[in-house]
Write a protein that holds these residues in place. Structure first.
Motif, PDB file in Angstrom:
ATOM      1  N   TYR A   1      11.361  10.572   8.900  1.00  0.00           N
ATOM      2  CA  TYR A   1      10.666  11.794   8.487  1.00  0.00           C
ATOM      3  C   TYR A   1      10.711  12.810   9.627  1.00  0.00           C
ATOM      4  CZ  TYR A   1       8.754   8.666   4.916  1.00  0.00           C
ATOM      5  OH  TYR A   1       8.624   7.759   3.902  1.00  0.00           O
TER       6      TYR A   1
ATOM      7  N   PHE B   1      11.475   1.984   0.991  1.00  0.00           N
ATOM      8  CA  PHE B   1      10.544   1.312   1.912  1.00  0.00           C
ATOM      9  C   PHE B   1      11.240   1.093   3.241  1.00  0.00           C
ATOM     10  CE2 PHE B   1       8.256  -2.804   3.108  1.00  0.00           C
ATOM     11  CZ  PHE B   1       7.121  -2.142   3.544  1.00  0.00           C
TER      12      PHE B   1
ATOM     13  N   ASN C   1      10.915   3.483  -5.282  1.00  0.00           N
ATOM     14  CA  ASN C   1      10.311   3.575  -3.965  1.00  0.00           C
ATOM     15  C   ASN C   1      11.298   3.185  -2.873  1.00  0.00           C
ATOM     16  OD1 ASN C   1       7.086   3.671  -4.649  1.00  0.00           O
ATOM     17  ND2 ASN C   1       8.210   2.396  -6.106  1.00  0.00           N
TER      18      ASN C   1
ATOM     19  N   GLU D   1       0.836  -1.192   0.000  1.00  0.00           N
ATOM     20  CA  GLU D   1       0.000   0.000   0.000  1.00  0.00           C
ATOM     21  C   GLU D   1       0.879   1.253   0.000  1.00  0.00           C
ATOM     22  OE1 GLU D   1      -3.558   2.107   2.647  1.00  0.00           O
ATOM     23  OE2 GLU D   1      -2.762   0.145   3.194  1.00  0.00           O
ATOM     24  N   GLY D   2       0.713   2.088  -0.998  1.00  0.00           N
ATOM     25  CA  GLY D   2       1.504   3.308  -1.104  1.00  0.00           C
ATOM     26  C   GLY D   2       2.633   3.232  -2.112  1.00  0.00           C
TER      27      GLY D   2
ATOM     28  N   LYS E   1       9.712  10.877  13.005  1.00  0.00           N
ATOM     29  CA  LYS E   1       9.257   9.508  12.776  1.00  0.00           C
ATOM     30  C   LYS E   1      10.482   8.625  12.562  1.00  0.00           C
ATOM     31  CE  LYS E   1       5.331   8.672  10.730  1.00  0.00           C
ATOM     32  NZ  LYS E   1       4.246   8.488   9.731  1.00  0.00           N
TER      33      LYS E   1
ATOM     34  N   TYR F   1       7.150   0.047   6.665  1.00  0.00           N
ATOM     35  CA  TYR F   1       5.809   0.563   6.956  1.00  0.00           C
ATOM     36  C   TYR F   1       5.288   1.456   5.821  1.00  0.00           C
ATOM     37  CZ  TYR F   1       7.343  -0.661  11.690  1.00  0.00           C
ATOM     38  OH  TYR F   1       7.834  -1.313  12.792  1.00  0.00           O
ATOM     39  N   GLU F   2       6.143   2.379   5.329  1.00  0.00           N
ATOM     40  CA  GLU F   2       5.715   3.385   4.368  1.00  0.00           C
ATOM     41  C   GLU F   2       6.651   3.411   3.167  1.00  0.00           C
ATOM     42  OE1 GLU F   2       4.185   7.228   6.416  1.00  0.00           O
ATOM     43  OE2 GLU F   2       5.709   6.429   7.771  1.00  0.00           O
ATOM     44  N   TYR F   3       6.077   3.812   2.043  1.00  0.00           N
ATOM     45  CA  TYR F   3       6.855   3.983   0.826  1.00  0.00           C
ATOM     46  C   TYR F   3       7.072   5.468   0.555  1.00  0.00           C
ATOM     47  CZ  TYR F   3       6.133  -0.934  -0.246  1.00  0.00           C
ATOM     48  OH  TYR F   3       6.134  -2.300  -0.203  1.00  0.00           O
TER      49      TYR F   3
END
Length: 966
Positions: A686, A64, A62, A35-36, A724, A67-69
């Motif tokens: 982040y 990774f 991407n 997802e993402g 983050k 958790y997030e892309y």
């Protein structure tokens, strides 16, 4: 005997052999969350030196973190420093840790600090430029040289010149490349580069000597390369070179004869699954795994020289017709990742937690009779007995894994009830005792497979008045205890049952959830409304909990001189048997959103705590303030994804553990649950201000990416921020754990399971260090973690020397002025003032008491209970309106009506007001950070808390704290 029969007979024997024989079990694959991601068609994968995973797709690059892309794409416009093309073909890192990205149109070097790209393109008349823009492969050799394969030949990057040295096919020169379209590059143990080409076979290049050796396919030579389009290359741990082709199968290179052995799909079950080989890799067991077009994965058995086929989900698939493996990568921790044609990316878990699951199958008579397992028991012969809610009794043979069913029947000597709530064995082991839902106690004679029932309507059972038996306990003195809906019974001789009533339903609340007898002869009785105990003289007493509480006891367990109680919605508590000392705080708090259903001990002395939907392994229970959780398991590990049944868990004689639940029965052995020893890299990912990410270069204080920043200098007006972070572990990342601390501000480590962001508001000028540590899914911690220094600068006027002098002068003037005013004013003396105010004050108090007494209503008690209940559950994420109504003994509709009538608010507004008042008290009377106040007041995120507080009080939490604390 025909040769074919001899061949397959030998194959079967080799597969039976242990040791080097391959075990035909499913591969432990876990799907990455996509997802993402910019596109699910993944073309290449790479892990950089920091631990981030980079995935190239047909529509962008991407990053990774598990958790997030973070996607990167081509942006139009001059000097945009973006990718040259969105179709990513290759990713690699050079000796200087620069990340290089190959695309269908150009080569790119990525600057992590600024998140920008430098692009390289082909120039027809420049010999030091790339020969072609279509990049297929990027490879770093053992000497640190970077090689690029394109549709124009082989190129070596020259970092001193920021240019390229090119090698191409020369038509009349055999000492050159065999072809210019390069698909793959590897380096063998001798330092030679193997270069796979399209239509032109393989070239072996020795960079030190500058020599080339070519291998082509020759139809008349069966020991030559099987095909000329080479799309994969690999050297295994045995120093064998493997060559995968397009449509012509797999080859193994024989160094001595300089020939090739072919492996191709021939229709047999043990041949390779496909002839188009996209991927060749090796797992940690040194097994060769080959992936290709519409063939899934084929695992090579060196002993038998054959293959076993799997689909892309890791299940055995002898047919071989399944999704394609497009590309693969081996992580630094040893796990293999594959990207498939059905839009998934799967990671091979080298240290799996292996949980077996037994369920009912309609077409299998020897499967479990019903999925809802409610009771478990093992006899001395090692046979397992299983009670179900709807499928009667099951006898399970662990060696054959076969189930025998005993279900409801109208025959007098057979079972009359399909719902079994409890199981126990008599001292002789001949009889089995079953607590049923509607037909009391059933006694099963294992010698002749017959049942006798004792309940009010049965003949001759007037002495046993219960229809429902909830719990059965056989103590050390061979006495049987029965907890029923009619009270507590004891049973001495099971052959001629005589029941003794020890307590009625008027004496003990129902149901009796658990029974256990300690070494002093005291029987402990867990109920839905508190804990009771009966001494050896059969005197029944109720245990007095603090503040008159009557908690719901879900299970009991004994260790040494301590009784362990799991309390619904509260957690695990400890009671000292010898001193009757109660632990006021939960040893294992109910902070994970689960309720404990069972407690059991393994043969190594570890305790296993079974909650509704998770399993916790803990060190031996002792008197420590908190329980040490070693590991925890959930549905990601193979446990059933529904609630486990209360007290339906046992440890067998051979050390296996069985867990019963709503979806069947799980089985495992603690020794089979391997731990991943890899410490995950930790990175800051982040940086946020005002709930928005600050990108590198957007602000003068963050010129570089936060993952590349050592020190942050923030102006005093911008001293509110959030950081983050992530543990770069890609297997079950939801089970990672975190501990973070802002040194100079936080007095202790802040622990977190799911929250990966730390927020701080209006820090005072000074020097701080933000430090985060993390663990992988198996609890292995990286204590070094990641950190960044944060300097909050002073205001310009506070940093100037003349400011302090001016401030002192103004302060002295103000003090003198106030002193003069005070001298001129006339005050009443202290005694006069008290005399003047006393009548008014006493009058006010008396009026207030009269008013309160007049205003008190019967409904006030309900409201007080509601307020107290919400305050007690501020930090419980599972507390909701349904739970609130249940605790208050009212329905959802009545709860809404009562709250509305007495407060004029909805239930949600009522709860929110209590949370905000609690937050105000913390802001006024403590020095907690805003994020700590938000968490302790029941808000799940800092941003939601700040918005709610601002909307309610018109000021931010930090402004409120500043005003009231001053």
């Amino acid at each position: 005997m025909p040769p074919r029969i001899i061949k397959y007979g030998l194959l079967c024997w080799l597969l039976i052999l242990g040791g080097t024989g391959i075990c035909q079990q499913a591969l432990h694959l876990h799907s990455l969350n996509l997802e993402g991601i910019s596109n699910t068609h993944v073309t290449c994968i790479y892990q950089d030196h920091q631990g981030f995973l980079w995935l190239g797709t047909v529509d962008g690059l991407n990053r990774f973190d598990g958790y997030e892309y973070l996607p990167f794409k081509d942006a139009t416009g001059p000097a945009n420093h973006s990718l040259s093309s969105n179709y990513i073909t290759a990713i690699a890192e050079d000796a200087q840790q620069n990340l290089w990205i190959g695309t269908k149109y150009g080569l790119n070097r990525f600057d992590r600090a600024t998140r920008t790209f430098t692009s390289y393109y082909a120039h027809e008349h420049d010999s030091l430029a790339l020969p072609n823009n279509n990049i297929e492969v990027i490879f770093l050799d053992q000497e640190g040289r970077l090689w690029i394969g394109s549709w124009g030949g082989l190129s070596q990057y020259l970092p001193q010149k920021d240019a390229f040295r090119n090698y191409q096919k020369e038509a009349q020169n055999p000492n050159s490349l065999s072809g210019n379209i390069i698909n793959k590059i590897i380096q063998d143990h001798k330092g030679r580069l193997w270069i796979g080409t399209n239509f032109s076979g393989v070239t072996v290049f020795s960079p030190e000597e500058g020599s080339f050796k070519r291998f082509f396919s020759n139809p008349v030579n069966h020991k030559s390369l099987s095909g000329n389009s080479v799309i994969s290359l690999f050297e295994d741990s045995y120093q064998n070179i493997w060559v995968g082709t397009l449509k012509n199968g797999l080859n193994r290179y024989e160094e001595n004869s300089q020939s090739f052995v072919h492996y191709q799909y021939d229709g047999s079950m043990h041949s390779i699954a496909t002839n188009s080989i996209y991927s060749i890799m090796e797992n940690m067991n040194r097994q060769l795994i080959v992936g290709g077009m519409q063939g899934g994965m084929s695992v090579y058995n060196r002993r038998s020289d054959t293959f076993i086929r799997y689909n892309t989900q890791g299940q055995i698939n002898h047919n071989g017709n399944t999704a394609s493996v497009l590309c693969h990568y081996t992580l630094k921790s040893g796990e293999n990742i594959i990207a498939t044609s059905n839009g998934t990316v799967n990671i091979y878990d080298n240290h799996p937690a292996t949980f077996g699951l037994y369920q009912h199958h309609d077409k299998q008579n020897n499967s479990l009779s019903f999925n809802h397992v409610t009771a478990l028991l093992e006899d001395k012969q090692g046979t397992l007995w299983i009670g179900t809610d709807g499928g009667g009794l099951n006898r399970f043979d662990p060696s054959s894994e076969q189930f025998t069913h005993f279900t409801k029947s109208t025959e007098s000597s057979q079972l009359k009830d399909n719902t079994i709530l409890a199981l126990a064995s008599d001292p002789s082991q001949r009889y089995l005792l079953l607590g049923t839902l509607l037909h009391g106690l059933a006694i099963f004679d294992r010698k002749n497979d017959t049942f006798r029932h004792y309940y009010p309507e049965a003949d001759g059972s007037q002495q046993f008045a219960a229809n429902t038996v909830h719990s059965i306990h056989l103590d050390a003195m061979q006495q049987i205890w029965l907890g029923t809906e009619k009270g507590l019974y004891s049973l001495q001789d099971i052959r001629q049952p005589h029941f003794q009533t020890l307590a009625t339903e008027a004496d003990i609340p129902q149901p009796i959830t658990s029974l256990v007898k300690d070494s002093l002869g005291t029987l402990w009785i867990g109920t839905q409304e508190g804990l009771y105990f009966m001494d050896k003289y059969q005197k029944l007493q109720k245990f007095r909990f603090p503040q008159g509480q009557n908690p719901w006891i879900t299970s009991l367990a004994l260790e040494n001189d301590h009784l362990w109680l799991s309390i619904l919605g509260k957690g695990l508590f400890q009671l000292s048997i010898t001193s009757n000392t109660w632990s006021p705080n939960a040893i294992l708090p109910n902070t994970l959103g689960t309720n404990i259903s069972s407690l059991l001990k393994d043969h190594q002395g570890n305790w296993w705590i079974v909650s509704e939907k998770a399993l916790f392994k803990c060190k031996s229970l002792d008197t420590s303030p908190f329980l040490k959780i070693i590991r925890h398991y959930n549905q990601e590990d193979g446990l059933q994804d529904k609630a486990f049944s209360p007290n339906a868990a046992i440890t067998t004689h051979n050390g296996s553990i069985y867990l019963g639940g709503a979806l069947g029965m799980n089985r495992f052995h603690p020794d089979s649950l391997r731990t991943n020893p890899h410490q995950p890299p930790v990175s800051l990912t982040y940086f946020y201000q005002n709930d928005k990410e600050v990108h590198p270069g957007e602000s003068p204080f963050l010129p570089l990416d936060i993952s590349q920043t050592d020190t942050l200098r923030l102006p005093w007006r911008q001293a509110s921020f959030a950081i983050k972070f992530a543990a770069l572990n890609f297997i079950k990342p939801s089970k990672n754990q975190y501990a973070y601390q802002l040194e100079g501000y936080d007095t202790s480590w802040q622990m977190s399971h799911s929250n990966r962001m730390a927020s701080y508001e209006q820090l005072s000028p000074g020097s701080y260090r933000f430090h985060v540590r993390a663990s992988n899914h198996d609890g292995i911690w990286n204590d070094e973690g990641a950190s960044v220094y944060i300097l909050i600068e002073r205001p310009w006027w506070a940093a100037s020397e003349w400011y302090y002098g001016l401030a002192i002068l103004l302060f002295c003037i103000a003090i003198g002025y106030l002193w003069q005013i005070r001298k001129k004013r006339v005050f009443l003396s202290s005694s006069q003032l008290q005399e003047a105010q006393a009548p008014h004050y006493l009058s006010y108090v008396n009026r207030r008491i009269d008013t309160v007494q007049a205003e008190e209503k019967p409904e006030d008690d309900f409201l007080k209970k509601a307020v107290s209940l919400v305050e007690d559950h501020l930090c419980n994420e599972d507390f909701d309106i349904a739970t609130m109504g249940k605790e208050l003994g009212t329905s959802r509709t009545q709860l809404y009506r009562k709250i509305k009538e007495q407060t004029g608010k909805t239930v949600s507004e009522f709860i929110k007001e209590i949370k905000l008042k609690h937050a105000c008290q913390l802001l006024e009377n403590t020095e907690l950070s805003i994020s700590e106040v938000a968490f302790q007041s029941g808000f799940k995120s800092l941003s939601h808390f700040s918005r709610t507080f601002q909307n309610s009080y018109g000021v931010s939490p930090s402004e409120y704290a500043s005003q009231h604390q001053n």
